[in-house]
Design a protein around this motif. Sequence first.
Motif, PDB file in Angstrom:
ATOM      1  N   THR A   1       0.819  -1.219   0.000  1.00 57.35           N
ATOM      2  CA  THR A   1       0.000   0.000   0.000  1.00 57.35           C
ATOM      3  C   THR A   1       0.849   1.265   0.000  1.00 57.35           C
ATOM      4  O   THR A   1       0.318   2.355  -0.186  1.00 57.35           O
ATOM      5  CB  THR A   1      -0.901   0.037   1.241  1.00 57.35           C
ATOM      6  OG1 THR A   1      -0.064   0.010   2.401  1.00 57.35           O
ATOM      7  CG2 THR A   1      -1.848  -1.141   1.271  1.00 57.35           C
ATOM      8  N   GLY A   2       2.139   1.121   0.266  1.00 58.04           N
ATOM      9  CA  GLY A   2       3.018   2.281   0.323  1.00 58.04           C
ATOM     10  C   GLY A   2       3.048   2.966   1.665  1.00 58.04           C
ATOM     11  O   GLY A   2       3.589   4.073   1.792  1.00 58.04           O
ATOM     12  N   SER A   3       2.516   2.334   2.709  1.00 58.35           N
ATOM     13  CA  SER A   3       2.390   3.019   3.997  1.00 58.35           C
ATOM     14  C   SER A   3       3.745   3.434   4.573  1.00 58.35           C
ATOM     15  O   SER A   3       3.898   4.564   5.053  1.00 58.35           O
ATOM     16  CB  SER A   3       1.632   2.136   4.998  1.00 58.35           C
ATOM     17  OG  SER A   3       2.325   0.927   5.234  1.00 58.35           O
ATOM     18  N   VAL A   4       4.734   2.540   4.531  1.00 59.23           N
ATOM     19  CA  VAL A   4       6.058   2.879   5.073  1.00 59.23           C
ATOM     20  C   VAL A   4       6.735   3.933   4.197  1.00 59.23           C
ATOM     21  O   VAL A   4       7.306   4.907   4.689  1.00 59.23           O
ATOM     22  CB  VAL A   4       6.938   1.621   5.194  1.00 59.23           C
ATOM     23  CG1 VAL A   4       8.375   1.999   5.560  1.00 59.23           C
ATOM     24  CG2 VAL A   4       6.363   0.663   6.233  1.00 59.23           C
ATOM     25  N   ALA A   5       6.664   3.759   2.883  1.00 62.88           N
ATOM     26  CA  ALA A   5       7.294   4.710   1.964  1.00 62.88           C
ATOM     27  C   ALA A   5       6.701   6.102   2.129  1.00 62.88           C
ATOM     28  O   ALA A   5       7.425   7.110   2.115  1.00 62.88           O
ATOM     29  CB  ALA A   5       7.118   4.227   0.525  1.00 62.88           C
TER      30      ALA A   5
ATOM     31  N   LYS B   1       5.671  -5.939  -6.546  1.00 64.91           N
ATOM     32  CA  LYS B   1       5.477  -6.868  -7.666  1.00 64.91           C
ATOM     33  C   LYS B   1       4.014  -7.009  -8.066  1.00 64.91           C
ATOM     34  O   LYS B   1       3.711  -7.338  -9.213  1.00 64.91           O
ATOM     35  CB  LYS B   1       6.047  -8.240  -7.310  1.00 64.91           C
ATOM     36  CG  LYS B   1       5.354  -8.977  -6.179  1.00 64.91           C
ATOM     37  CD  LYS B   1       6.005 -10.337  -5.948  1.00 64.91           C
ATOM     38  CE  LYS B   1       5.289 -11.154  -4.880  1.00 64.91           C
ATOM     39  NZ  LYS B   1       5.389 -10.536  -3.551  1.00 64.91           N
ATOM     40  N   ASN B   2       3.071  -6.755  -7.148  1.00 64.90           N
ATOM     41  CA  ASN B   2       1.652  -6.972  -7.415  1.00 64.90           C
ATOM     42  C   ASN B   2       1.014  -5.725  -8.013  1.00 64.90           C
ATOM     43  O   ASN B   2       1.065  -4.645  -7.423  1.00 64.90           O
ATOM     44  CB  ASN B   2       0.932  -7.373  -6.123  1.00 64.90           C
ATOM     45  CG  ASN B   2      -0.515  -7.744  -6.358  1.00 64.90           C
ATOM     46  OD1 ASN B   2      -1.354  -6.868  -6.520  1.00 64.90           O
ATOM     47  ND2 ASN B   2      -0.810  -9.028  -6.370  1.00 64.90           N
ATOM     48  N   GLU B   3       0.398  -5.868  -9.162  1.00 65.09           N
ATOM     49  CA  GLU B   3      -0.161  -4.715  -9.877  1.00 65.09           C
ATOM     50  C   GLU B   3      -1.285  -4.037  -9.101  1.00 65.09           C
ATOM     51  O   GLU B   3      -1.373  -2.810  -9.056  1.00 65.09           O
ATOM     52  CB  GLU B   3      -0.674  -5.153 -11.252  1.00 65.09           C
ATOM     53  CG  GLU B   3      -1.135  -4.001 -12.125  1.00 65.09           C
ATOM     54  CD  GLU B   3      -1.530  -4.447 -13.524  1.00 65.09           C
ATOM     55  OE1 GLU B   3      -2.033  -3.600 -14.299  1.00 65.09           O
ATOM     56  OE2 GLU B   3      -1.338  -5.643 -13.848  1.00 65.09           O
ATOM     57  N   ALA B   4      -2.164  -4.833  -8.457  1.00 67.48           N
ATOM     58  CA  ALA B   4      -3.277  -4.249  -7.706  1.00 67.48           C
ATOM     59  C   ALA B   4      -2.770  -3.458  -6.503  1.00 67.48           C
ATOM     60  O   ALA B   4      -3.277  -2.366  -6.196  1.00 67.48           O
ATOM     61  CB  ALA B   4      -4.240  -5.351  -7.256  1.00 67.48           C
ATOM     62  N   ASP B   5      -1.768  -4.001  -5.807  1.00 67.50           N
ATOM     63  CA  ASP B   5      -1.197  -3.273  -4.669  1.00 67.50           C
ATOM     64  C   ASP B   5      -0.498  -2.006  -5.133  1.00 67.50           C
ATOM     65  O   ASP B   5      -0.535  -0.978  -4.446  1.00 67.50           O
ATOM     66  CB  ASP B   5      -0.210  -4.166  -3.920  1.00 67.50           C
ATOM     67  CG  ASP B   5      -0.911  -5.271  -3.146  1.00 67.50           C
ATOM     68  OD1 ASP B   5      -2.047  -5.056  -2.708  1.00 67.50           O
ATOM     69  OD2 ASP B   5      -0.324  -6.367  -3.007  1.00 67.50           O
ATOM     70  N   LEU B   6       0.133  -2.080  -6.296  1.00 63.33           N
ATOM     71  CA  LEU B   6       0.812  -0.906  -6.833  1.00 63.33           C
ATOM     72  C   LEU B   6      -0.190   0.212  -7.109  1.00 63.33           C
ATOM     73  O   LEU B   6       0.083   1.389  -6.830  1.00 63.33           O
ATOM     74  CB  LEU B   6       1.551  -1.276  -8.119  1.00 63.33           C
ATOM     75  CG  LEU B   6       2.427  -0.179  -8.728  1.00 63.33           C
ATOM     76  CD1 LEU B   6       3.597   0.149  -7.811  1.00 63.33           C
ATOM     77  CD2 LEU B   6       2.940  -0.602 -10.095  1.00 63.33           C
ATOM     78  N   ALA B   7      -1.363  -0.142  -7.607  1.00 60.82           N
ATOM     79  CA  ALA B   7      -2.406   0.859  -7.867  1.00 60.82           C
ATOM     80  C   ALA B   7      -2.848   1.522  -6.561  1.00 60.82           C
ATOM     81  O   ALA B   7      -3.060   2.743  -6.509  1.00 60.82           O
ATOM     82  CB  ALA B   7      -3.599   0.198  -8.564  1.00 60.82           C
ATOM     83  N   ASN B   8      -2.969   0.729  -5.498  1.00 60.84           N
ATOM     84  CA  ASN B   8      -3.311   1.304  -4.198  1.00 60.84           C
ATOM     85  C   ASN B   8      -2.218   2.237  -3.699  1.00 60.84           C
ATOM     86  O   ASN B   8      -2.495   3.293  -3.122  1.00 60.84           O
ATOM     87  CB  ASN B   8      -3.545   0.190  -3.175  1.00 60.84           C
ATOM     88  CG  ASN B   8      -4.876  -0.512  -3.367  1.00 60.84           C
ATOM     89  OD1 ASN B   8      -5.845   0.093  -3.809  1.00 60.84           O
ATOM     90  ND2 ASN B   8      -4.920  -1.790  -3.040  1.00 60.84           N
ATOM     91  N   CYS B   9      -0.968   1.847  -3.917  1.00 61.53           N
ATOM     92  CA  CYS B   9       0.159   2.687  -3.509  1.00 61.53           C
ATOM     93  C   CYS B   9       0.105   4.040  -4.209  1.00 61.53           C
ATOM     94  O   CYS B   9       0.291   5.088  -3.581  1.00 61.53           O
ATOM     95  CB  CYS B   9       1.467   1.972  -3.808  1.00 61.53           C
ATOM     96  SG  CYS B   9       2.942   2.936  -3.419  1.00 61.53           S
ATOM     97  N   LEU B  10      -0.152   4.037  -5.506  1.00 60.68           N
ATOM     98  CA  LEU B  10      -0.221   5.292  -6.266  1.00 60.68           C
ATOM     99  C   LEU B  10      -1.367   6.168  -5.768  1.00 60.68           C
ATOM    100  O   LEU B  10      -1.235   7.392  -5.678  1.00 60.68           O
ATOM    101  CB  LEU B  10      -0.383   4.981  -7.756  1.00 60.68           C
ATOM    102  CG  LEU B  10       0.810   4.275  -8.415  1.00 60.68           C
ATOM    103  CD1 LEU B  10       0.466   3.848  -9.833  1.00 60.68           C
ATOM    104  CD2 LEU B  10       2.043   5.167  -8.412  1.00 60.68           C
ATOM    105  N   GLU B  11      -2.488   5.549  -5.445  1.00 58.48           N
ATOM    106  CA  GLU B  11      -3.621   6.305  -4.895  1.00 58.48           C
ATOM    107  C   GLU B  11      -3.248   6.922  -3.547  1.00 58.48           C
ATOM    108  O   GLU B  11      -3.573   8.081  -3.265  1.00 58.48           O
ATOM    109  CB  GLU B  11      -4.837   5.396  -4.743  1.00 58.48           C
ATOM    110  CG  GLU B  11      -6.065   6.115  -4.180  1.00 58.48           C
ATOM    111  CD  GLU B  11      -7.270   5.200  -4.016  1.00 58.48           C
ATOM    112  OE1 GLU B  11      -8.182   5.564  -3.237  1.00 58.48           O
ATOM    113  OE2 GLU B  11      -7.298   4.120  -4.654  1.00 58.48           O
TER     114      GLU B  11
END
Length: 432
Positions: free
Chosen positions: A275-279, A296-306
């Motif tokens: 989710t990008g919480s630490v970053a 590596k996971n596309e769905a998690d990457l989308a959440n990170c960008l959001e």
Amino acid sequence: MSGQQPHVQITKPKVIGIGDNGRDSLLPLYADWIDSSELLVGGERQLQFFPDHQGEQLIIKGGLSELAARLKTESEQGRSVVVLASGDPFFYGIGGYLSSKLAVEVYPNLSSIQLAFARMGESWQDAEVVSVHGRSIKGLAQRIDGKKKVALLTDETNSPQEIARYLLAFGMTEYRVFVAENLDGPSERTDWYELQELAEQATEAFSPLNVVILRQRPGVSSADLPQWPFGIDDELFAQRKPDKGLITKKEIRVLSLAQMGLRSDSIVWDIGTCTGSVAIEAARIARQGAVYAIEKNEADLANCLENMTRFRADITVIQGRAPQGLETFADPDAVFIGGSGGEMKELLHVCCTRLRPGGRIVLNAVTIENLYEANRTFAEEGFATNITLAQISRSKPILDMTRFEGLNPVYIITARHQEPESAAVKETKAVE
């Protein structure tokens, strides 16, 4: 004595700031120095202000190391040299570089920032000053978030329009924008803009010589702006659905970030960012640094960008399976590893090799097998570790009472370069 070389008086080059109105911006003494100089150095536009100069002229076209070497030689030969610089040569100008390479005399003019605030009619000692001239705009969001006034030095890529689009992407609509063009020149122009209005301007709408001032709208208070304390609540992050929970929990995140020892200018890696919480929290601490993340996971990457746009954290994030992809990141001061996909030994070798001196690697493990492998690998790499077992429980209502529900225990492994043994310690071991 015959054959003795005549003594040559070393003359320091003069670096003189000049405005967009050319000779009219100079004190008479400075103009005399320029007119009488044997070598006049500057940008093509600046040299055009002195068409009657009788000495040699040298156009600056990059290659500052070569220029510094040339100026040093001219100085040692006693020639009078003047270098023209825009505004204040020590304000994102050539003065800082030249003074680090040779002795120079610097005579500043008004900087473009001073002039822009003068046109606005406002003080600027409380402004955050950022240059995106010839630099990436990456990371600007977290750097200026919450600042009441921000002055930006721009270029043709990071134009007023692009800056407005960037701010809109991060929801930073509390700002109005003052654009000042060709300050003190014959085509000077200044005006206020709304972000959306500015973003829609044509590419050629502004002169390349401009300064952008961001100012929070009158009446905006800190209570009106989004604020997130250290340790953002888990539920505020966009997460994978329907199986929420693939996030470094707040309590573990706070402990891990504390172990990373971040500074305001740290370079950070987040491996397996999810989710990008630490970053995101790291970016809000290391506002002057940079954060790189891989997932590596596309769905998690989308959440990170959001989540990046939601929390105003502009990080570099890529899709990939580490350690592949890490070669594109700058060397880190701190690395966080939320998990590995079975390639721990190779991954830790890359992280240990790339880590800057004094840096730290923090790895979260939930199994004793991963704990053992990580600890052994760090030892093989010459790193010392300390380990915290975090067993966290949160309160949960049950009828009219309260119980506690435990989170998964997590091993927080912090690794650093082994300190070399002192001579005294070595001598003690030898005696034993």
